[in-house]
Design an enzyme around this catalytic site. Structure first.
Site, short mmCIF file in Angstrom:
data_model
loop_
_atom_site.label_atom_id
_atom_site.label_comp_id
_atom_site.label_asym_id
_atom_site.label_seq_id
_atom_site.Cartn_x
_atom_site.Cartn_y
_atom_site.Cartn_z
N ASP A 211 60.96 93.92 -7.94
CA ASP A 211 59.65 94.04 -7.32
C ASP A 211 59.53 95.30 -6.49
O ASP A 211 60.53 95.88 -6.08
CB ASP A 211 59.50 92.90 -6.31
CG ASP A 211 58.76 91.74 -6.90
OD1 ASP A 211 58.30 91.85 -8.02
OD2 ASP A 211 58.67 90.72 -6.18
N LYS A 233 55.46 98.50 -11.95
CA LYS A 233 54.88 99.56 -12.81
C LYS A 233 54.24 98.99 -14.08
O LYS A 233 53.74 99.73 -14.92
CB LYS A 233 55.98 100.55 -13.22
CG LYS A 233 56.56 101.34 -12.06
CD LYS A 233 56.02 102.77 -12.06
CE LYS A 233 56.33 103.49 -10.75
NZ LYS A 233 57.78 103.61 -10.54
N MET A 348 50.42 89.20 3.95
CA MET A 348 49.37 89.82 3.13
C MET A 348 48.01 89.73 3.84
O MET A 348 46.98 89.52 3.19
CB MET A 348 49.29 89.15 1.75
CG MET A 348 50.57 89.29 0.95
SD MET A 348 50.50 88.50 -0.66
CE MET A 348 50.80 86.79 -0.23
N1 SAH Z 1 58.54 86.53 -0.87
C1 SAH Z 1 58.27 87.43 0.24
C2 SAH Z 1 56.79 87.55 0.52
C3 SAH Z 1 55.99 88.12 -0.63
S1 SAH Z 1 54.30 88.38 -0.23
C4 SAH Z 1 59.06 86.94 1.46
O1 SAH Z 1 59.56 85.81 1.47
O2 SAH Z 1 59.18 87.72 2.41
C5 SAH Z 1 54.33 90.03 0.34
C6 SAH Z 1 54.04 90.08 1.82
O3 SAH Z 1 55.22 89.79 2.56
C7 SAH Z 1 53.63 91.43 2.35
O4 SAH Z 1 52.26 91.69 2.13
C8 SAH Z 1 53.93 91.26 3.81
O5 SAH Z 1 52.94 90.47 4.44
C9 SAH Z 1 55.19 90.47 3.78
N2 SAH Z 1 56.38 91.33 3.86
C10 SAH Z 1 57.33 91.49 2.94
N3 SAH Z 1 58.32 92.30 3.39
C11 SAH Z 1 57.98 92.65 4.65
C12 SAH Z 1 58.57 93.44 5.67
N4 SAH Z 1 59.75 94.04 5.48
N5 SAH Z 1 57.95 93.56 6.85
C13 SAH Z 1 56.78 92.93 7.06
N6 SAH Z 1 56.17 92.18 6.14
C14 SAH Z 1 56.75 92.03 4.94
#
Ligand code: SAH
Length: 418
Positions: A211, A233, A348
């Site tokens: 991803d 991509k 998000m």
């Molecule tokens: N499965 C992922 C979430 C996927 S949705 C998890 O468990 O973290 C994607 C969202 O996750 C992003 O839009 C953001 O809101 C959050 N996110 C993912 N990585 C992040 C990071 N390093 N810092 C802040 N927010 C993050």
């Protein structure tokens, strides 16, 4: 110099092992015995809290007193984990008389069995004896462990299948070729925050489908012959792209590849992991899921914000803000969330933040509620903004914060401030 030891792998499943002593040494030794399935009898007047917890959980038997010879009735092995040399010697003597092997933490020379330094990789166990020098055993063990981590394991070291894998089995089409899929959580951004199992599967993979949010450094360390598919991509819209990803996972596994689907954070937290699992299962591809450290907890933590705190928040709710609160497609009850006292973590949510804040305030959450936004948490590029529910949307715009970011609402923001 005594004769060299004769190595064995003891199959202790269901067999009685007696551990004498309830202190630090026993605390370190008991877990591996339980892991081997041993029927552990612990003999000690007192226990450490960690051992006590295992007793309370029904994992082992405890007799709260000093050792008596009858304790060895039915035992296959005894581990002496006490410092008192006289008491230890008397346990040894009973063991020797009954021809029961005896490990002595206090005196290696008096022991009839030694415990090796161990590393495990899937079903393979490597045990190293240092010839009386435990440090040497450990350093050799560490070197072997590093070697195994750097080298792909052979096909038979399949990862343990999770319970969710019931739909699949190794007699299936892909199973016959050794092909399989692991949905692996890569953690929030810092490459060190992947799990040990996730890392091992990554180093064993033939194909990695990654991803956008996956830490780049993890991919940097892949072998050059690994096929890397960048899922971000893939053209087409989001739902076609997901079908395409599912197809890639299934096709590669059916062709015999060990496929890792590497996803940011945890695969099941807004990660579409469930859809991929079902697609693999439908195609008869063995699939396993490795959880990850989710950004919903780790990004706040990296900014000094605990999602719960004693006396402050007894709940935290993780919600997706990718749809506006008034969207007919939204499955979130924002009006109900406004009534919660605890922590609200929004993923998000930047695009719709103004509408979200307005809706929460309209349904009763105070505009003074502390708020924080953490962009790219746990990475070198991390940025944090502290604000209030009433002001946060405008401040995010002014500071030009951008995704990926989590929004944290509640009194936990600032709970650890001096
Ligand atoms: N499965 C992922 C979430 C996927 S949705 C998890 O468990 O973290 C994607 C969202 O996750 C992003 O839009 C953001 O809101 C959050 N996110 C993912 N990585 C992040 C990071 N390093 N810092 C802040 N927010 C993050």
């Amino acid at each position: 110099m005594s004769a060299s030891p004769y190595p064995l792998g003891l199959r202790l499943d269901g067999r009685r092992v007696v551990v004498v002593g309830g202190g630090a040494v026993a605390t370190r030794r008991v877990p591996a015995l339980l892991d081997a399935g041993a029927d552990v009898l612990l003999v000690a007047p007192e226990l450490t809290p960690a051992l006590r917890a295992r007793v309370d959980a029904g994992r082992l038997h405890w007799v709260p007193r000093r050792f008596v010879p009858e304790d060895l009735d039915g035992a296959w092995l005894v581990q002496v984990a006490i410092d008192d040399p006289i008491a230890a010697a008397s346990v040894s003597a009973v063991a020797a008389e009954r021809r029961i092997f005896c490990v002595r933490a206090d005196d290696r020379a008096a022991a009839t069995a030694w415990t090796p330094a161990v590393t495990r990789q899937g079903p393979v166990t490597v045990a190293v004896l240092g010839g009386g020098d435990p440090r040497r055993a450990m350093s050799v063990r560490d070197a072997i462990r590093d070697l195994l981590a750097a080298r792909p394991a052979s096909a038979e070291s399949a990862p343990p299948q999770s319970r969710a894998d019931a739909a699949t089995d190794t007699t299936s089409a892909a199973g016959a070729t050794g092909g399989r899929v692991a949905l692996v959580g890569a953690g929030p951004g810092d490459p060190e925050l992947i799990t040990v199992r996730g890392w091992r599967l990554l180093t064993e993979a033939d194909v990695v489908v990654a991803d956008r949010l996956v830490p780049g450094l993890l991919l940097d360390e892949l072998r050059p012959d690994v096929e890397l598919v960048d899922a971000s991509k893939i053209p087409y819209g989001p739902s076609r792209a997901q079908e395409e990803i599912n197809q890639i996972l299934v096709d590669r596994a059916l062709a015999g590849a060990r496929v890792v689907r590497l996803k940011g954070g945890d695969p099941y937290v807004f990660g579409r992991g469930g859809e991929e699992l079902l697609a693999c299962a439908a195609a008869g591809v063995p699939v396993t899921v490795v959880p990850g450290v989710t950004s919903s907890i780790a990004a706040p933590a990296a900014a000094g914000i605990p999602v719960t705190h004693r006396g402050v928040a007894h709940e935290f709710t993780v919600v997706s803000g990718h749809l506006a609160p008034d969207s007919p497609a939204s499955l979130v009850r924002w009006d109900a969330l406004a009534g919660l006292r605890g922590t609200l973590v929004i993923l998000m949510g930047l695009k719709n933040l103004a509408a979200i804040a307005e809706t929460l305030i309209a349904h009763g959450r105070s505009p003074q509620t502390p708020a924080a936004v953490v962009q790219e948490g746990t990475t070198g590029a991390q940025r944090t903004l502290r604000s209030t529910l009433g002001a946060v949307a405008a401040e995010v715009l002014a500071a030009a914060l951008r995704p990926p970011a989590v929004v944290v609402l509640g009194d936990v923001v600032g709970a650890l401030d001096e």
